[in-house]
Design a protein around this motif. Structure first.
Motif, PDB file in Angstrom:
ATOM      1  N   SER A 229       0.826  -1.212   0.000  1.00  0.00           N
ATOM      2  CA  SER A 229       0.000   0.000   0.000  1.00  0.00           C
ATOM      3  C   SER A 229       0.858   1.259   0.000  1.00  0.00           C
ATOM      4  N   SER A 230       2.007   1.209   0.702  1.00  0.00           N
ATOM      5  CA  SER A 230       2.898   2.376   0.743  1.00  0.00           C
ATOM      6  C   SER A 230       3.507   2.642  -0.624  1.00  0.00           C
ATOM      7  N   VAL A 231       3.964   1.574  -1.293  1.00  0.00           N
ATOM      8  CA  VAL A 231       4.559   1.719  -2.625  1.00  0.00           C
ATOM      9  C   VAL A 231       3.525   2.253  -3.609  1.00  0.00           C
ATOM     10  N   LEU A 232       2.332   1.669  -3.563  1.00  0.00           N
ATOM     11  CA  LEU A 232       1.281   2.086  -4.484  1.00  0.00           C
ATOM     12  C   LEU A 232       0.902   3.546  -4.258  1.00  0.00           C
ATOM     13  N   PHE A 233       0.814   3.958  -3.010  1.00  0.00           N
ATOM     14  CA  PHE A 233       0.444   5.340  -2.712  1.00  0.00           C
ATOM     15  C   PHE A 233       1.515   6.316  -3.215  1.00  0.00           C
ATOM     16  N   ILE A 234       2.783   5.959  -3.034  1.00  0.00           N
ATOM     17  CA  ILE A 234       3.878   6.824  -3.497  1.00  0.00           C
ATOM     18  C   ILE A 234       3.835   6.991  -5.008  1.00  0.00           C
ATOM     19  N   LEU A 235       3.510   5.926  -5.726  1.00  0.00           N
ATOM     20  CA  LEU A 235       3.470   5.995  -7.183  1.00  0.00           C
ATOM     21  C   LEU A 235       2.237   6.744  -7.689  1.00  0.00           C
ATOM     22  N   VAL A 236       1.137   6.628  -6.969  1.00  0.00           N
ATOM     23  CA  VAL A 236      -0.118   7.241  -7.428  1.00  0.00           C
ATOM     24  C   VAL A 236      -0.231   8.707  -7.007  1.00  0.00           C
ATOM     25  N   LEU A 237       0.418   9.087  -5.893  1.00  0.00           N
ATOM     26  CA  LEU A 237       0.280  10.444  -5.360  1.00  0.00           C
ATOM     27  C   LEU A 237       0.579  11.536  -6.375  1.00  0.00           C
ATOM     28  N   PRO A 238       1.728  11.510  -7.080  1.00  0.00           N
ATOM     29  CA  PRO A 238       1.986  12.607  -8.025  1.00  0.00           C
ATOM     30  C   PRO A 238       0.961  12.670  -9.143  1.00  0.00           C
ATOM     31  N   VAL A 239       0.474  11.514  -9.566  1.00  0.00           N
ATOM     32  CA  VAL A 239      -0.559  11.503 -10.610  1.00  0.00           C
ATOM     33  C   VAL A 239      -1.826  12.190 -10.112  1.00  0.00           C
TER      34      VAL A 239
END
Length: 451
Positions: A229-239
């Motif tokens: 969930s942490s990895v996914l959130f980091i990748l999705v946040l800038p988008v």
């Protein structure tokens, strides 16, 4: 100067670039500077203005590219070393199952490919790809091509990668809208051109594991890996942040919200691409500081900048060449010629980028040079919407993707990592890259007609 003379100079300049880069093996950065200088002289730019013109073109491109690429590289490096890429792949594989393992690897690579370059991403994912191939069996191509194709489309079509960012800057395209457009076009392009073709290639070519590259040590888990969930959130946040800026901009143009409202301005500022990536990087530092410490993270950030310097400088030099072309009048001459032929701008952009890609190999050089050549045409074409500009950028990127062959470093990277011969690489990787470029161009052209 006559149109014929200016276009002849442009042709000679491009031919000179090809000779310097391909035949004489002069680095693209040096070649672009040399050709820019002599092109400026040949087209009659005043000696007092030659250097300022070159510097302005170089600096203008770097101003928009270097910041984004640097921040994206830092985010990618932290996720790489922390084991984020492996967690991403393993979690998706466990959820999709054995039959969908290639699909899961491709999805993981699409997500991880947002902040990280193609070659770096492929090298990071290769132990994971080979580990999955060893676990489930079958040709390595079944697992490798969907992943490699995912990195390829993200690198070519989606900011903050240098090619689309530089092209957007040269064509005055909205970067936030390009991000959304690039992602939406990249997904079906990847599915059709990389995932399905990867499954087909895996059945046709039985490529065993590269024993020299694959070993069990590469498959060990990183210490204290992050949560999925942490990895996914980091990748999705800038988008999400960049999409917020784009949505608020659209609403302000439609007079739904007041663009002078301070809260709206602050939210839009947070959605500007550099700020969105900066926020994401700071969040990454906070998340991983507990396990790794700030000293280790600072070292990782420093290490991430070294490999991208060459790409940034070549991209800036491509902007320099574009600045000279604009100042010399070559771009206007090309605009006149294309206008007279009646060739649609989006088609002309694809053809020019394709010719440059085939001739000299580098997708980034082809993308920035083609954008520089087509920019005056775009400026002279009436009634182009912001969507049209994004579709033209995608078209250029599609042309810069096709027909990867012996003069492309990506060709040799895939060939050597998978331990396959050149003939098989041409039948698999080269065809896949061509499919990706043509499919993206086709989708962009259809959307430009509809919207």
């Amino acid at each position: 100067m006559s149109t014929f003379y200016l276009l002849s100079i442009a042709g000679i300049a491009i031919f000179a670039l090809l000779v310097l880069i391909i035949k004489l093996k002069v680095h693209a950065f040096i070649s672009l500077i040399l050709v820019s200088f002599f092109t400026a002289i040949a087209t009659g730019i005043s000696p007092n203005n030659i250097v300022p013109t070159m510097i302005n073109g170089f600096g203008g491109t770097l101003a928009s590219v270097a910041l984004l690429v640097g921040l994206g590289a830092m985010i990618g490096k932290i996720l790489e070393v922390s084991g984020g890429a492996k967690i991403l792949a393993d979690t998706l594989i466990s959820r999709f199952g054995k039959e969908k393992a290639p699909f899961a690897l491709g999805i993981a690579s699409l997500l991880f490919g947002f902040p990280i370059f193609f070659d770096a991403g492929l090298v990071v994912m290769m132990p994971i790809i080979l580990s999955v191939a060893a676990r489930f069996g079958g040709s390595t191509l079944t697992y490798a091509l969907p992943s490699a194709g995912a990195f390829a489309v993200m690198h070519a079509f989606v900011p903050p990668h240098p090619g689309p960012v530089a092209a957007a800057d040269l064509l005055n395209a909205n970067l936030g809208l390009l991000l959304i457009t690039g992602i939406l076009i990249s997904i079906p392009t990847w599915y059709l051109g990389a995932y399905l073709f990867g499954l087909y290639s895996g059945k046709r070519f039985n490529i065993p594991l590269n024993k020299l590259f694959f070993n069990q040590e590469n498959d060990e888990k990183a210490q204290n890996p992050p949560k999925f969930s942490s990895v996914l959130f980091i990748l999705v946040l800038p988008v999400l942040l960049i999409c917020l800026n784009t949505v608020l901009h659209t609403l302000s143009v439609a007079k739904v919200v007041n663009e002078n409202n301070q809260l709206i301005q602050i939210l839009r500022m947070l959605g500007q691409t550099p700020i969105a990536l900066l926020i994401t990087l700071l969040l990454s530092l906070v998340v991983f500081a507990k396990n790794y410490g700030m000293a280790k993270l600072e070292k990782l950030c420093s290490e991430s900048l070294g490999p991208i310097c060459g790409v940034i400088l070549v991209t800036g030099a491509g902007g320099m060449f574009g600045g000279v072309l604009r100042a010399s009048g070559i771009g206007d001459a090309l605009a006149t010629l294309l206008t007279d032929t009646g060739l649609p701008v989006i088609v002309a952009a694809f053809i020019i980028a394709t010719c440059l890609r085939i001739a000299q190999g580098s997708a980034t050089v082809a993308l920035t040079t083609a954008a520089s050549l087509i920019a005056p045409v775009v400026l002279k074409t009436p009634n182009l919407s912001e969507f049209d500009l994004c579709f033209i950028v995608i078209s250029i990127a599609g042309g810069a993707t096709v027909l990867s062959h012996f003069n492309d470093s990506g060709f040799w990277l895939v060939s050597r990592l998978l331990a396959i011969d050149e003939k098989t690489t041409l039948k698999t990787w080269t065809i896949m890259e061509t499919l990706l470029g043509v499919i993206a161009f086709t989708i962009a052209t259809i959307l430009s007609i509809i919207l």
